[in-house]
Design a protein around this motif. Sequence first.
Motif, mmCIF file in Angstrom:
data_model
loop_
_atom_site.group_PDB
_atom_site.id
_atom_site.type_symbol
_atom_site.label_atom_id
_atom_site.label_comp_id
_atom_site.label_asym_id
_atom_site.label_seq_id
_atom_site.Cartn_x
_atom_site.Cartn_y
_atom_site.Cartn_z
ATOM 1 N N ARG A 90 0.699 -1.080 -0.518
ATOM 2 C CA ARG A 90 0.365 0.132 0.016
ATOM 3 C C ARG A 90 1.016 1.445 0.289
ATOM 4 O O ARG A 90 0.853 2.321 -0.421
ATOM 5 N N LYS A 91 1.848 1.423 0.411
ATOM 6 C CA LYS A 91 2.548 3.046 0.842
ATOM 7 C C LYS A 91 3.606 2.631 -0.420
ATOM 8 O O LYS A 91 3.890 3.767 -0.783
ATOM 9 N N ASN A 92 3.942 1.744 -1.400
ATOM 10 C CA ASN A 92 4.731 1.677 -2.074
ATOM 11 C C ASN A 92 3.573 1.985 -3.698
ATOM 12 O O ASN A 92 4.265 1.417 -4.797
ATOM 13 N N ARG A 93 2.411 1.975 -3.326
ATOM 14 C CA ARG A 93 1.967 2.418 -5.019
ATOM 15 C C ARG A 93 2.166 2.960 -5.847
ATOM 16 O O ARG A 93 2.905 4.193 -5.236
ATOM 17 N N LEU A 94 1.427 3.060 -7.125
ATOM 18 C CA LEU A 94 2.345 4.242 -7.946
ATOM 19 C C LEU A 94 1.047 5.142 -7.598
ATOM 20 O O LEU A 94 -0.365 5.715 -7.983
ATOM 21 N N PHE A 95 1.317 6.983 -7.739
ATOM 22 C CA PHE A 95 0.896 7.231 -7.242
ATOM 23 C C PHE A 95 -0.218 8.671 -8.612
ATOM 24 O O PHE A 95 0.966 9.640 -8.825
ATOM 25 N N GLY A 96 -0.479 7.553 -9.566
ATOM 26 C CA GLY A 96 -0.696 7.740 -11.007
ATOM 27 C C GLY A 96 -1.526 8.530 -10.468
ATOM 28 O O GLY A 96 -1.316 10.130 -11.812
ATOM 29 N N TYR A 97 -2.465 9.430 -9.511
ATOM 30 C CA TYR A 97 -3.204 10.069 -9.272
ATOM 31 C C TYR A 97 -3.264 11.705 -9.496
ATOM 32 O O TYR A 97 -3.214 12.236 -10.159
ATOM 33 N N TYR A 104 4.391 11.704 -1.778
ATOM 34 C CA TYR A 104 5.014 9.869 -1.632
ATOM 35 C C TYR A 104 6.392 10.132 -0.502
ATOM 36 O O TYR A 104 6.127 9.058 0.551
ATOM 37 N N ILE A 105 6.877 10.344 -0.561
ATOM 38 C CA ILE A 105 7.971 11.113 0.453
ATOM 39 C C ILE A 105 7.520 11.124 1.714
ATOM 40 O O ILE A 105 7.961 10.465 2.697
ATOM 41 N N LEU A 106 6.689 11.951 2.195
ATOM 42 C CA LEU A 106 5.833 12.964 3.062
ATOM 43 C C LEU A 106 5.519 11.729 3.701
ATOM 44 O O LEU A 106 5.341 11.039 4.826
ATOM 45 N N THR A 107 4.148 10.997 3.067
ATOM 46 C CA THR A 107 3.641 9.584 2.959
ATOM 47 C C THR A 107 4.105 8.570 3.852
ATOM 48 O O THR A 107 3.674 7.135 5.034
ATOM 49 N N LEU A 108 5.700 8.239 3.035
ATOM 50 C CA LEU A 108 6.405 7.451 3.755
ATOM 51 C C LEU A 108 7.197 7.745 4.930
ATOM 52 O O LEU A 108 8.116 7.295 5.490
ATOM 53 N N ARG A 109 6.867 8.403 5.627
ATOM 54 C CA ARG A 109 7.590 9.607 6.536
ATOM 55 C C ARG A 109 8.562 10.313 6.380
ATOM 56 O O ARG A 109 9.628 10.016 7.153
ATOM 57 N N GLY A 110 9.125 10.214 5.534
ATOM 58 C CA GLY A 110 10.756 10.616 4.874
ATOM 59 C C GLY A 110 10.412 12.417 4.663
ATOM 60 O O GLY A 110 9.935 13.085 4.750
ATOM 61 N N GLY A 151 7.851 1.461 -5.161
ATOM 62 C CA GLY A 151 7.616 2.554 -4.559
ATOM 63 C C GLY A 151 8.773 3.738 -5.610
ATOM 64 O O GLY A 151 8.414 5.094 -5.319
ATOM 65 N N LEU A 152 10.135 2.911 -6.188
ATOM 66 C CA LEU A 152 10.956 4.144 -6.814
ATOM 67 C C LEU A 152 10.251 4.514 -8.159
ATOM 68 O O LEU A 152 11.082 5.554 -8.205
ATOM 69 N N GLU A 153 9.680 3.970 -8.251
ATOM 70 C CA GLU A 153 8.953 4.286 -9.555
ATOM 71 C C GLU A 153 8.035 6.166 -9.486
ATOM 72 O O GLU A 153 7.879 6.768 -10.362
ATOM 73 N N PRO A 206 14.425 -1.901 5.922
ATOM 74 C CA PRO A 206 13.897 -3.494 5.534
ATOM 75 C C PRO A 206 14.130 -3.288 4.287
ATOM 76 O O PRO A 206 14.209 -4.722 3.903
ATOM 77 N N GLU A 207 13.300 -2.579 3.014
ATOM 78 C CA GLU A 207 12.993 -3.604 1.920
ATOM 79 C C GLU A 207 13.423 -3.584 0.890
ATOM 80 O O GLU A 207 13.558 -3.475 -0.303
ATOM 81 N N VAL A 208 14.862 -2.238 1.337
ATOM 82 C CA VAL A 208 15.906 -2.425 -0.034
ATOM 83 C C VAL A 208 16.935 -3.534 0.050
ATOM 84 O O VAL A 208 17.036 -4.327 0.807
ATOM 85 N N ASP A 209 17.069 -4.040 -1.468
ATOM 86 C CA ASP A 209 17.245 -5.381 -2.435
ATOM 87 C C ASP A 209 18.081 -5.182 -2.783
ATOM 88 O O ASP A 209 18.643 -3.696 -2.833
ATOM 89 N N ASP A 210 19.194 -6.142 -3.770
ATOM 90 C CA ASP A 210 19.494 -5.896 -4.361
ATOM 91 C C ASP A 210 19.066 -5.520 -5.886
ATOM 92 O O ASP A 210 19.414 -4.695 -7.101
ATOM 93 N N TRP A 211 17.847 -5.845 -5.860
ATOM 94 C CA TRP A 211 16.623 -5.359 -7.000
ATOM 95 C C TRP A 211 16.530 -3.927 -6.977
ATOM 96 O O TRP A 211 16.672 -2.792 -7.626
ATOM 97 N N PHE A 212 16.682 -3.384 -5.695
ATOM 98 C CA PHE A 212 16.151 -2.045 -5.781
ATOM 99 C C PHE A 212 17.492 -1.221 -6.478
ATOM 100 O O PHE A 212 17.385 -0.207 -7.117
ATOM 101 N N LEU A 213 18.707 -1.367 -5.795
ATOM 102 C CA LEU A 213 19.968 -0.864 -6.218
ATOM 103 C C LEU A 213 19.584 -1.054 -7.329
ATOM 104 O O LEU A 213 20.403 -0.264 -8.535
#
Length: 264
Positions: free
Chosen positions: A68-75, A89-95, A140-142, A159-166
């Motif tokens: 849910r937190k990493n959905r694309l904010f297309g709207y 998106y960044i603020l909703t993640l508390r970044g 979410g990186l999208e 915790p969700e950053v992995d090799d595919w993210f990099l």
Amino acid sequence: MAASLLSQAMKRCSAHTCAAVAVRRALSSGAATPSVFTRFLLKLSHYFYDVENILDWNNWLRSQAVVRKNRLFGYAQKNFGNNVAAAYYILTLRGSFRFAGQSEWFRPDSRGRFSYDFMNTPDAQIEEVDLSGTLINHNGLENLVKQNKLQTLSLRGCPEVDDWFLACLHVFGESLVELDLSHCTRITVGGLAALQNLRKLERLHISGLPRLQNPGLVRILLEEMLPHCQVTGVEYEQGLIQPDSPEQTEDHHEASTHTGLRQL
């Protein structure tokens, strides 16, 4: 296989029944009023067979929260533009983040609430992002790929950053200058190898990566792969085989000499 599964199911059912009977006996006994915890256990016994199911349910809820937190904010992208959507998106993640050419940082408060003043500058692109400890993943990186002026990205303890993210970070190859991957527990050497596409990278932080068996060697390889980048967080000798002490070397030499003489 089927018999084994049936046996496990019967054991779980039996354990559940025994627990429920024990709790009901405690409730029916007139010796003492059952505690709140006992009544709570009885209520739980109606819904869960064992603790494993509770843990599975908790893991499922967490995975749904990540999705849910990493959905694309297309709207938001369609109606307010890519910059506003990325900021939201960044603020909703508390970044937190900072626009290029501005000194003010936008960040939520302790309850996750934030100001919408960032919508006043829809043409401003994001230059610095701090997502430390958030649940960002490669999906979410999208929401950030259009930020071609992004220079600093902190992912410390995500915790969700992995090799595919990099591997997906190549979209920032012409802009990213500083990257913090400290304490991202899912990163391996394979993921770090994908950073070769970040040609402008000048600072890379890689402390606290438990899946790196030889952090010192990894640092050497990263510095060869990115000659203009300063790699911090590990020392060269970390994980490398330490040379024997002079005393151990001398003893080993003497033992080898004696062995050779005996063979002669």
